[in-house]
Design an enzyme around this catalytic site. Structure first.
Site, PDB file in Angstrom:
ATOM      1  N   ARG A 180       0.894  -1.188  -0.129  1.00 41.30           N
ATOM      2  CA  ARG A 180      -0.001  -0.005  -0.116  1.00 41.30           C
ATOM      3  C   ARG A 180       1.040   1.276   0.026  1.00 41.30           C
ATOM      4  NH1 ARG A 180      -3.275  -3.578   3.208  1.00 41.30           N
ATOM      5  NH2 ARG A 180      -5.127  -4.034   2.409  1.00 41.30           N
ATOM      6  N   ASN A 181       2.343   0.941  -0.225  1.00 45.22           N
ATOM      7  CA  ASN A 181       3.103   1.930  -0.309  1.00 45.22           C
ATOM      8  C   ASN A 181       3.241   2.857  -1.648  1.00 45.22           C
ATOM      9  OD1 ASN A 181       5.572   3.742  -0.445  1.00 45.22           O
ATOM     10  ND2 ASN A 181       6.449   2.804   1.295  1.00 45.22           N
ATOM     11  N   ASP A 182       2.662   4.033  -1.926  1.00 40.84           N
ATOM     12  CA  ASP A 182       2.654   4.630  -3.314  1.00 40.84           C
ATOM     13  C   ASP A 182       4.154   4.597  -3.708  1.00 40.84           C
ATOM     14  OD1 ASP A 182      -0.063   4.621  -3.203  1.00 40.84           O
ATOM     15  OD2 ASP A 182      -0.231   6.601  -2.512  1.00 40.84           O
ATOM     16  N   HIS A 183       5.190   5.135  -3.008  1.00 40.78           N
ATOM     17  CA  HIS A 183       6.370   5.181  -3.238  1.00 40.78           C
ATOM     18  C   HIS A 183       6.928   3.937  -4.122  1.00 40.78           C
ATOM     19  CE1 HIS A 183       6.763   9.123  -1.807  1.00 40.78           C
ATOM     20  NE2 HIS A 183       6.437   8.677  -0.597  1.00 40.78           N
TER      21      HIS A 183
ATOM     22  N   ASP B 126      10.096  -9.421  -0.652  1.00 40.88           N
ATOM     23  CA  ASP B 126      10.362  -9.427   0.905  1.00 40.88           C
ATOM     24  C   ASP B 126      11.953  -9.050   0.646  1.00 40.88           C
ATOM     25  OD1 ASP B 126       9.739  -8.985   3.613  1.00 40.88           O
ATOM     26  OD2 ASP B 126      10.745 -11.053   3.958  1.00 40.88           O
TER      27      ASP B 126
ATOM     28  N   PHE C  89      15.604   4.818   2.717  1.00 42.60           N
ATOM     29  CA  PHE C  89      15.011   4.589   3.819  1.00 42.60           C
ATOM     30  C   PHE C  89      15.448   3.416   4.339  1.00 42.60           C
ATOM     31  CE2 PHE C  89      12.802   2.877   0.259  1.00 42.60           C
ATOM     32  CZ  PHE C  89      12.452   1.568   0.458  1.00 42.60           C
ATOM     33  N   GLY C  90      15.242   3.008   5.498  1.00 40.08           N
ATOM     34  CA  GLY C  90      15.415   1.781   6.068  1.00 40.08           C
ATOM     35  C   GLY C  90      17.258   1.818   6.450  1.00 40.08           C
TER      36      GLY C  90
ATOM     37  N   ASP D 130      19.336   2.023   3.930  1.00 41.41           N
ATOM     38  CA  ASP D 130      19.971   2.804   3.002  1.00 41.41           C
ATOM     39  C   ASP D 130      21.207   3.750   3.626  1.00 41.41           C
ATOM     40  OD1 ASP D 130      18.544   1.400   1.100  1.00 41.41           O
ATOM     41  OD2 ASP D 130      17.293   3.147   0.574  1.00 41.41           O
TER      42      ASP D 130
ATOM     43  N   HIS E 194      18.914  -4.405  -5.063  1.00 40.62           N
ATOM     44  CA  HIS E 194      18.548  -5.462  -4.947  1.00 40.62           C
ATOM     45  C   HIS E 194      17.046  -5.555  -5.438  1.00 40.62           C
ATOM     46  CE1 HIS E 194      17.624  -2.957  -1.406  1.00 40.62           C
ATOM     47  NE2 HIS E 194      16.632  -3.929  -0.918  1.00 40.62           N
TER      48      HIS E 194
END
EC number: 3.6.1.66
Length: 205
Positions: free
Chosen positions: A12-15, A77, A160-161, A163, A188
């Protein structure tokens, strides 16, 4: 465009939807496919990711969404695998600090755990498993890897995360210092979904 030519992405993440449209732009144009996000199905079930591999969790999400929508579904994932930690955080990357999706807490905990690890032992990489599931039960999978070493403090605003702490192999920048186009070319996720293109041609061409 009719539902028959739509492929739903299990997010549901538009990005993320925009990112995947960019990665798969050529093959989607070739096959006449449209990537849409799961947000178009507000009643789609949330899947408990209780498998022990990236591929297993991606498959759970793709199969559930294909059943729910009656459309081909793509899921992925991914996570960070640190060599000196034996591949951890791995499938627990998004909840390493205990709260799912708290990027800053996850990153800070990992840096603290590795504080005494010498630079030559800070090799790590992102891993991504991508899965395509059709409503008839057909499943295909692909994987991608993105190697580097871990910095001692975050750098960059584009990611993000984890990165901001992965210094890209063969570069001096972190993944968060790359432009989106640069990252998609070598990431990845980019590699995994480009490896999915032959399966899209086989099953949806």
């Amino acid at each position: 465009m009719s539902d028959a030519r739509r492929v739903v992405l299990a997010t549901r993440n538009d990005h993320k939807v925009v990112e995947l449209r960019e990665i798969l732009g050529d093959v989607c144009a070739e096959l006449g496919l449209e990537i849409v996000g799961a947000s178009e199905w507000p009643d789609a079930p949330d899947v408990t990711e209780d498998e022990v591999t990236f591929e297993g969790n991606a498959r759970l999400k793709a199969e559930a969404l294909a059943r729910h929508t009656g459309l081909p579904a793509l899921a992925d994932d991914s996570g960070l695998a640190v060599d000196v930690l034996g591949g951890a955080p791995g499938i627990f990357s998004a909840r390493w600090s205990g709260r799912h999706g708290d990027d800053r807490a996850n990153l800070n905990l990992l840096l603290a755990q590795l504080a005494d690890v010498k630079d030559e032992h800070r090799a790590a990489g992102f891993v991504c498993a991508a899965v395509l599931a059709l409503p008839d039960g057909t499943v295909r999978s692909a994987a991608g890897h993105f190697r580097g070493t871990l910095a001692r403090e975050p750098r960059g605003e584009n990611g993000f995360g984890y990165d901001p702490i992965l210094v890209v192999e063969g570069d001096t920048r972190t993944a968060a210092e790359l432009t989106p186009a640069e990252k998609n070319a070598i990431s990845h996720r980019g590699k995994a979904f480009r490896a999915m293109e032959p399966h899209l041609r086989e099953l949806l061409g």
